[in-house]
Design an enzyme around this catalytic site. Structure first.
Site, PDB file in Angstrom:
ATOM      1  N   ASN A  15       0.856  -1.191   0.000  1.00 50.84           N
ATOM      2  CA  ASN A  15       0.000   0.000   0.000  1.00 50.84           C
ATOM      3  C   ASN A  15       0.891   1.239   0.000  1.00 50.84           C
ATOM      4  O   ASN A  15       1.503   1.569   1.011  1.00 50.84           O
ATOM      5  CB  ASN A  15      -0.892  -0.028   1.256  1.00 50.84           C
ATOM      6  CG  ASN A  15      -1.714   1.237   1.404  1.00 50.84           C
ATOM      7  OD1 ASN A  15      -1.863   2.020   0.463  1.00 50.84           O
ATOM      8  ND2 ASN A  15      -2.269   1.444   2.592  1.00 50.84           N
ATOM      9  N   TRP A  16       0.953   1.918  -1.156  1.00 46.97           N
ATOM     10  CA  TRP A  16       1.866   3.054  -1.286  1.00 46.97           C
ATOM     11  C   TRP A  16       1.339   4.303  -0.571  1.00 46.97           C
ATOM     12  O   TRP A  16       2.058   5.275  -0.431  1.00 46.97           O
ATOM     13  CB  TRP A  16       2.087   3.384  -2.764  1.00 46.97           C
ATOM     14  CG  TRP A  16       2.816   2.333  -3.547  1.00 46.97           C
ATOM     15  CD1 TRP A  16       3.138   1.062  -3.143  1.00 46.97           C
ATOM     16  CD2 TRP A  16       3.319   2.473  -4.881  1.00 46.97           C
ATOM     17  NE1 TRP A  16       3.804   0.405  -4.152  1.00 46.97           N
ATOM     18  CE2 TRP A  16       3.925   1.235  -5.231  1.00 46.97           C
ATOM     19  CE3 TRP A  16       3.313   3.489  -5.826  1.00 46.97           C
ATOM     20  CZ2 TRP A  16       4.522   1.021  -6.475  1.00 46.97           C
ATOM     21  CZ3 TRP A  16       3.897   3.278  -7.070  1.00 46.97           C
ATOM     22  CH2 TRP A  16       4.506   2.066  -7.383  1.00 46.97           C
ATOM     23  N   LYS A  17       0.066   4.290  -0.194  1.00 46.74           N
ATOM     24  CA  LYS A  17      -0.557   5.479   0.412  1.00 46.74           C
ATOM     25  C   LYS A  17      -0.341   6.682  -0.510  1.00 46.74           C
ATOM     26  O   LYS A  17      -0.332   6.522  -1.718  1.00 46.74           O
ATOM     27  CB  LYS A  17      -0.020   5.713   1.819  1.00 46.74           C
ATOM     28  CG  LYS A  17      -0.018   4.434   2.666  1.00 46.74           C
ATOM     29  CD  LYS A  17       0.193   4.694   4.115  1.00 46.74           C
ATOM     30  CE  LYS A  17       0.307   3.365   4.855  1.00 46.74           C
ATOM     31  NZ  LYS A  17       0.257   3.499   6.282  1.00 46.74           N
ATOM     32  N   HIS A 102      -9.403   1.051   5.085  1.00 45.46           N
ATOM     33  CA  HIS A 102      -8.105   1.205   5.750  1.00 45.46           C
ATOM     34  C   HIS A 102      -8.273   2.106   6.967  1.00 45.46           C
ATOM     35  O   HIS A 102      -9.068   3.043   6.951  1.00 45.46           O
ATOM     36  CB  HIS A 102      -7.089   1.800   4.764  1.00 45.46           C
ATOM     37  CG  HIS A 102      -5.695   1.769   5.291  1.00 45.46           C
ATOM     38  ND1 HIS A 102      -5.216   2.720   6.162  1.00 45.46           N
ATOM     39  CD2 HIS A 102      -4.684   0.884   5.093  1.00 45.46           C
ATOM     40  CE1 HIS A 102      -3.963   2.429   6.475  1.00 45.46           C
ATOM     41  NE2 HIS A 102      -3.615   1.322   5.839  1.00 45.46           N
ATOM     42  N   GLU A 104      -6.592   4.467   8.069  1.00 42.40           N
ATOM     43  CA  GLU A 104      -6.399   5.908   7.803  1.00 42.40           C
ATOM     44  C   GLU A 104      -7.659   6.508   7.193  1.00 42.40           C
ATOM     45  O   GLU A 104      -7.987   7.671   7.441  1.00 42.40           O
ATOM     46  CB  GLU A 104      -5.168   6.122   6.908  1.00 42.40           C
ATOM     47  CG  GLU A 104      -3.880   5.911   7.705  1.00 42.40           C
ATOM     48  CD  GLU A 104      -2.695   5.445   6.885  1.00 42.40           C
ATOM     49  OE1 GLU A 104      -2.732   5.534   5.643  1.00 42.40           O
ATOM     50  OE2 GLU A 104      -1.720   4.966   7.508  1.00 42.40           O
ATOM     51  N   GLU A 174      -5.451  -5.377  10.589  1.00 43.08           N
ATOM     52  CA  GLU A 174      -4.449  -4.348  10.813  1.00 43.08           C
ATOM     53  C   GLU A 174      -4.744  -3.603  12.119  1.00 43.08           C
ATOM     54  O   GLU A 174      -5.541  -2.658  12.125  1.00 43.08           O
ATOM     55  CB  GLU A 174      -4.470  -3.333   9.661  1.00 43.08           C
ATOM     56  CG  GLU A 174      -4.127  -3.917   8.317  1.00 43.08           C
ATOM     57  CD  GLU A 174      -3.486  -2.862   7.421  1.00 43.08           C
ATOM     58  OE1 GLU A 174      -2.343  -3.084   7.009  1.00 43.08           O
ATOM     59  OE2 GLU A 174      -4.098  -1.826   7.169  1.00 43.08           O
ATOM     60  N   GLY A 180       2.353   1.878  10.892  1.00 46.58           N
ATOM     61  CA  GLY A 180       3.296   2.989  10.784  1.00 46.58           C
ATOM     62  C   GLY A 180       4.011   3.328  12.086  1.00 46.58           C
ATOM     63  O   GLY A 180       4.630   4.382  12.197  1.00 46.58           O
ATOM     64  N   SER A 220       3.384  -2.496  10.372  1.00 51.00           N
ATOM     65  CA  SER A 220       4.833  -2.482  10.590  1.00 51.00           C
ATOM     66  C   SER A 220       5.518  -3.781  10.167  1.00 51.00           C
ATOM     67  O   SER A 220       6.482  -4.225  10.807  1.00 51.00           O
ATOM     68  CB  SER A 220       5.157  -2.143  12.050  1.00 51.00           C
ATOM     69  OG  SER A 220       4.706  -0.828  12.350  1.00 51.00           O
ATOM     70  N   GLY A 241       2.888  -1.326   4.390  1.00 48.31           N
ATOM     71  CA  GLY A 241       2.889   0.103   4.090  1.00 48.31           C
ATOM     72  C   GLY A 241       4.309   0.604   3.876  1.00 48.31           C
ATOM     73  O   GLY A 241       4.874   0.461   2.792  1.00 48.31           O
ATOM     74  N   GLY A 242       4.909   1.164   4.918  1.00 43.66           N
ATOM     75  CA  GLY A 242       6.231   1.796   4.810  1.00 43.66           C
ATOM     76  C   GLY A 242       7.273   0.952   4.077  1.00 43.66           C
ATOM     77  O   GLY A 242       8.001   1.469   3.217  1.00 43.66           O
TER      78      GLY A 242
HETATM   79  C1  PEP Z   1      -0.760  -0.003   6.143  1.00 42.57           C
HETATM   80  O1  PEP Z   1      -0.822   1.192   5.936  1.00 42.57           O
HETATM   81  O2  PEP Z   1      -1.646  -0.751   5.752  1.00 42.57           O
HETATM   82  C2  PEP Z   1       0.393  -0.507   6.882  1.00 42.57           C
HETATM   83  C3  PEP Z   1       0.355  -1.745   7.296  1.00 42.57           C
HETATM   84  O3  PEP Z   1       1.435   0.368   7.092  1.00 42.57           O
HETATM   85  P1  PEP Z   1       2.845   0.005   7.768  1.00 42.57           P
HETATM   86  O4  PEP Z   1       3.347  -1.263   7.145  1.00 42.57           O
HETATM   87  O5  PEP Z   1       3.719   1.184   7.451  1.00 42.57           O
HETATM   88  O6  PEP Z   1       2.604  -0.152   9.232  1.00 42.57           O
END
Ligand code: PEP
Length: 262
Positions: A15-17, A102, A104, A174, A180, A220, A241-242
Site C-alpha cells: 500500500n503506497w498510500k 483502511h 487511515e 491491521e 506505521g 509495521s 505500508g512503509g
Molecule cells: C498499512 O498502511 O496498511 C500498513 C500496514 O502500514 P505500515 O506497514 O507502514 O505499518
C-alpha cells in the site's frame, strides 16, 4: 472448528498510500521487477495512488504477475461526487483489487462501516476484489475489546454477501496501533485475531468459505519480521505500508513469501 491446515499461496500487498508520482511509480516497478523473478508461490499486489495507476498499469504490461490495486473507491458508479473515483473507472485502469476501510480512511476521513459496506458491494458488483481492512485501536485492545471490535467491523461490512461474493474478498487484520509505528503485533496476537476472524466467517457463512479466505496481517511488517507471521498457517500474507516503498525491501519481503511456502 475451521480447517486451518489449508495453506494458502501467500498474498503480499504493498500500500503506497500518498507516495510516488506517476514517473516514480514506473521507476519503482522497473527496479522491483529486476530484483525478483515471477513465482507461482506468492501473489503480489501493488496499490499506487490513483494518479499513478495508468502509468503503473502500462509499466506492468498486460500479463504481469504483479496485480494492481486502488486504495479506495466510491460506492456509486458515476455521478455528482466531486473528487471521488468509481469502481468501473478503476477496472478500466487495470485494477483487480481495491483496499477498503483502511484505518487511515476510518480515522482521518471519517469512514464508517456503513459506507465501507457500500464500497465492498460496489467493488464486487464491478469485478474488483476488495481487501477489507479491520482492526482495533490501542485503547480497544487494552479494554479487551479486540475481538468484538473486529467482528463488528466484519459483520457490518460483509452483511448480506453470499459465499460466492466472499470467495473474492480478502481480509486484512491491521491493528491501528501497529500501523506505521514500528511496533508490529506479535505472531501470537495476530494468530489469535485471525482465528476469530475465520471462525466468524465460518459461523456466519460456512466452513469451506472460511477455510478458503485469505486473511492478511498488516502493521509495521518489514523484511526482518515477516517470516514468523508467514510461518503460521493462520496468516495468509501481509499488507505492507512503509516497507513497500523501497524496491529492495519490498522485493525481500516478496522473496521470503515466495520461498517460505514453496
Ligand atoms: C498499512 O498502511 O496498511 C500498513 C500496514 O502500514 P505500515 O506497514 O507502514 O505499518
Amino acid at each position: 472448528m475451521t480447517n486451518e491446515t489449508l495453506v494458502h499461496r501467500p498474498l503480499i500487498v504493498g500500500n503506497w498510500k500518498m507516495n510516488k508520482t506517476a514517473t516514480e511509480a514506473v521507476a519503482f516497478i522497473r527496479d522491483f521487477r529486476n530484483r525478483i523473478p515471477a513465482s507461482p508461490h506468492a501473489d503480489v499486489v501493488i496499490a499506487p495512488p490513483f494518479t499513478a495507476l495508468p502509468s503503473a498499469c502500462n509499466a506492468l504490461g498486460p500479463s504481469s504477475w504483479i496485480s494492481l490495486s486502488a486504495q479506495n473507491v466510491h460506492w456509486e458508479p458515476y455521478g455528482a461526487f466531486t473528487g471521488e473515483i468509481s469502481a468501473p473507472m478503476l477496472r478500466e485502469l487495470g485494477c483487480r483489487y481495491v483496499i477498503v476501510g483502511h484505518s487511515e480512511r476510518r480515522g482521518l476521513f471519517g469512514e464508517r462501516d456503513e459506507t465501507i459496506h457500500k464500497k465492498v458491494r460496489a467493488a464486487l458488483k464491478h469485478g474488483l476484489s476488495p481487501i477489507l481492512c479491520v482492526g482495533e485501536s490501542l485503547e480497544e485492545r487494552e479494554a479487551s475489546r479486540t475481538e468484538s471490535v473486529v467482528t463488528t467491523q466484519l459483520g457490518n461490512s460483509l452483511a448480506g454477501l453470499t459465499t460466492q461474493d466472499l470467495a473474492t474478498v480478502t481480509i486484512a487484520y491491521e491493528p491501528v496501533w501497529a500501523i506505521g509505528t514500528g511496533r508490529a503485533a506479535t505472531t501470537e496476537q495476530a494468530v489469535t485475531v485471525h482465528r476469530s476472524i475465520r471462525l466468524f466467517i465460518e459461523t456466519g457463512w460456512d466452513s469451506p468459505t472460511a477455510s478458503a479466505m485469505r486473511i492478511l496481517y498488516g502493521g509495521s511488517v518489514t523484511p526482518q519480521n515477516i517470516e514468523p507471521f508467514l510461518a503460521s498457517d493462520a496468516i495468509d500474507g501481509a499488507l505492507v505500508g512503509g516497507a513497500c516503498l523501497d524496491p529492495d525491501s519490498f522485493a525481500t519481503i516478496v522473496r521470503i513469501a515466495q520461498t517460505q511456502r514453496a
